[in-house]
Design a protein around this motif. Structure first.
Motif, PDB file in Angstrom:
ATOM      1  N   ASN A  29     -19.062   9.621 -18.756  1.00  0.00           N
ATOM      2  CA  ASN A  29     -17.680  10.086 -18.645  1.00  0.00           C
ATOM      3  C   ASN A  29     -17.232  10.134 -17.183  1.00  0.00           C
ATOM      4  N   VAL A  30     -18.118  10.628 -16.325  1.00  0.00           N
ATOM      5  CA  VAL A  30     -17.791  10.679 -14.895  1.00  0.00           C
ATOM      6  C   VAL A  30     -17.564   9.275 -14.360  1.00  0.00           C
ATOM      7  N   TYR A  31     -18.420   8.335 -14.748  1.00  0.00           N
ATOM      8  CA  TYR A  31     -18.312   6.954 -14.269  1.00  0.00           C
ATOM      9  C   TYR A  31     -17.013   6.313 -14.766  1.00  0.00           C
ATOM     10  N   TYR A  32     -16.688   6.525 -16.038  1.00  0.00           N
ATOM     11  CA  TYR A  32     -15.460   5.940 -16.594  1.00  0.00           C
ATOM     12  C   TYR A  32     -14.223   6.527 -15.912  1.00  0.00           C
ATOM     13  N   ARG A  33     -14.237   7.857 -15.652  1.00  0.00           N
ATOM     14  CA  ARG A  33     -13.107   8.467 -14.959  1.00  0.00           C
ATOM     15  C   ARG A  33     -12.957   7.904 -13.550  1.00  0.00           C
ATOM     16  N   PHE A  34     -14.082   7.661 -12.905  1.00  0.00           N
ATOM     17  CA  PHE A  34     -14.053   7.075 -11.556  1.00  0.00           C
ATOM     18  C   PHE A  34     -13.422   5.682 -11.588  1.00  0.00           C
ATOM     19  N   LEU A  35     -13.837   4.862 -12.567  1.00  0.00           N
ATOM     20  CA  LEU A  35     -13.267   3.521 -12.691  1.00  0.00           C
ATOM     21  C   LEU A  35     -11.781   3.590 -13.016  1.00  0.00           C
ATOM     22  N   GLU A  36     -11.408   4.544 -13.863  1.00  0.00           N
ATOM     23  CA  GLU A  36      -9.999   4.680 -14.230  1.00  0.00           C
ATOM     24  C   GLU A  36      -9.163   5.071 -13.019  1.00  0.00           C
ATOM     25  N   GLU A  37      -9.660   5.973 -12.177  1.00  0.00           N
ATOM     26  CA  GLU A  37      -8.941   6.373 -10.977  1.00  0.00           C
ATOM     27  C   GLU A  37      -8.787   5.207 -10.007  1.00  0.00           C
ATOM     28  N   ILE A  38      -9.848   4.432  -9.884  1.00  0.00           N
ATOM     29  CA  ILE A  38      -9.776   3.252  -9.010  1.00  0.00           C
ATOM     30  C   ILE A  38      -8.719   2.276  -9.518  1.00  0.00           C
ATOM     31  N   TRP A  39      -8.695   2.070 -10.839  1.00  0.00           N
ATOM     32  CA  TRP A  39      -7.735   1.135 -11.427  1.00  0.00           C
ATOM     33  C   TRP A  39      -6.292   1.633 -11.225  1.00  0.00           C
ATOM     34  N   ILE A  40      -6.066   2.938 -11.411  1.00  0.00           N
ATOM     35  CA  ILE A  40      -4.725   3.505 -11.225  1.00  0.00           C
ATOM     36  C   ILE A  40      -4.280   3.353  -9.767  1.00  0.00           C
ATOM     37  N   LYS A  41      -5.188   3.662  -8.826  1.00  0.00           N
ATOM     38  CA  LYS A  41      -4.843   3.512  -7.411  1.00  0.00           C
ATOM     39  C   LYS A  41      -4.547   2.065  -7.053  1.00  0.00           C
ATOM     40  N   LEU A  42      -5.287   1.141  -7.665  1.00  0.00           N
ATOM     41  CA  LEU A  42      -5.045  -0.277  -7.403  1.00  0.00           C
ATOM     42  C   LEU A  42      -3.677  -0.699  -7.933  1.00  0.00           C
ATOM     43  N   GLN A  43      -3.327  -0.225  -9.122  1.00  0.00           N
ATOM     44  CA  GLN A  43      -2.008  -0.538  -9.679  1.00  0.00           C
ATOM     45  C   GLN A  43      -0.886   0.056  -8.815  1.00  0.00           C
ATOM     46  N   ASN A  44      -1.060   1.286  -8.354  1.00  0.00           N
ATOM     47  CA  ASN A  44      -0.059   1.904  -7.495  1.00  0.00           C
ATOM     48  C   ASN A  44       0.117   1.114  -6.192  1.00  0.00           C
ATOM     49  N   LEU A  45      -0.992   0.644  -5.644  1.00  0.00           N
ATOM     50  CA  LEU A  45      -0.916  -0.135  -4.420  1.00  0.00           C
ATOM     51  C   LEU A  45      -0.150  -1.437  -4.640  1.00  0.00           C
ATOM     52  N   ILE A  46      -0.444  -2.101  -5.767  1.00  0.00           N
ATOM     53  CA  ILE A  46       0.279  -3.340  -6.085  1.00  0.00           C
ATOM     54  C   ILE A  46       1.770  -3.063  -6.257  1.00  0.00           C
ATOM     55  N   HIS A  47       2.106  -1.952  -6.934  1.00  0.00           N
ATOM     56  CA  HIS A  47       3.508  -1.578  -7.153  1.00  0.00           C
ATOM     57  C   HIS A  47       4.204  -1.308  -5.822  1.00  0.00           C
ATOM     58  N   ILE A  48       3.530  -0.608  -4.894  1.00  0.00           N
ATOM     59  CA  ILE A  48       4.123  -0.307  -3.579  1.00  0.00           C
ATOM     60  C   ILE A  48       4.368  -1.590  -2.808  1.00  0.00           C
ATOM     61  N   ILE A  49       3.418  -2.520  -2.869  1.00  0.00           N
ATOM     62  CA  ILE A  49       3.580  -3.795  -2.159  1.00  0.00           C
ATOM     63  C   ILE A  49       4.774  -4.567  -2.703  1.00  0.00           C
ATOM     64  N   LYS A  50       4.912  -4.574  -4.041  1.00  0.00           N
ATOM     65  CA  LYS A  50       6.058  -5.263  -4.646  1.00  0.00           C
ATOM     66  C   LYS A  50       7.373  -4.617  -4.218  1.00  0.00           C
ATOM     67  N   ASN A  51       7.411  -3.283  -4.185  1.00  0.00           N
ATOM     68  CA  ASN A  51       8.634  -2.578  -3.775  1.00  0.00           C
ATOM     69  C   ASN A  51       8.991  -2.885  -2.328  1.00  0.00           C
TER      70      ASN A  51
END
Length: 216
Positions: free
Chosen positions: A169-191
């Protein structure tokens, strides 16, 4: 048999085994004859330490290895005979070596002046590059320990995930947080790219208005 020692050393038919290392200490040695002694091993690469060596006869033995490069630095050498041994490789270039005729080198696997030229990339025609082989070969000990480290590291990561639900569960949450941060970064770059395009468009409109107002 010894003669005019220490400037001369004539020892034949003595069955010495290998060339004595003590010859390096004979700094006044000028004439050395060790022919027909059933000598084995390599020719020492330190005859230049004797300083004034004028004559060297190592013929009719069983010496092997490369032709010693130190002999190429002897400027007083006027007599040389290494014929009928098992020497290999290229004869080094020196002030005296190329002045001797072929008879000084026959009965070996040598090449280069005064013998026929060496084939391309065959300085060592009988494969005596063993001294370089070790440095160019694969360091299998390093490879083995590297693989062992990778396997141990892999299982240190995988075994807890398999054995513990909490760790999964800890590992999956870590991967999920990384994925969310990556998506946010892509969104900021597009903006940022979209904002840059809008700013550029506004600038062009303003420039056009200035141009029109200038000529009205």
């Amino acid at each position: 048999m010894f003669s005019c020692f220490p400037s001369c050393l004539n020892r034949t038919d003595q069955h010495m085994g290998s060339i004595p290392n003590e010859l390096d200490s004979l700094l006044g040695l000028r004439y050395l004859n060790l022919s027909q002694n059933d000598l084995t091993g390599q020719v020492p690469n330190s005859f230049n330490k004797t300083g004034k060596l004028e004559s060297l006869d190592l013929s009719l033995n069983h010496l092997d290895g490369k032709f010693p490069s130190s002999l190429s630095t002897l400027t007083a050498l006027s007599v040389l005979n290494v014929s009928h041994n098992n020497l290999v490789g290229r004869i080094p270039t020196g002030p005296q070596l190329q002045t001797f005729n072929e008879s000084s080198f026959v009965g070996n696997s040598l090449c280069g002046n005064p013998l026929p030229v060496c084939l391309q990339n065959t300085d060592d025609p009988r494969g005596t590059k063993d001294e370089n082989h070790e440095s160019s070969s694969v360091d299998w000990i390093l490879v083995i320990f590297t693989l062992i480290g990778l396997v141990i590291g892999f299982w240190i990561m995988i075994v807890p995930l398999i054995a513990s639900k909490r760790w999964r569960n800890v590992y999956y949450r870590f991967l999920e947080e990384i994925w969310i941060k990556l998506q946010n970064l892509i969104h900021i770059i597009k903006n940022i790219k979209g904002l840059s395009s809008r700013v550029h468009l506004i600038y062009q409109v303003q420039q056009f208005d200035l141009y029109v107002n200038k000529y009205i």
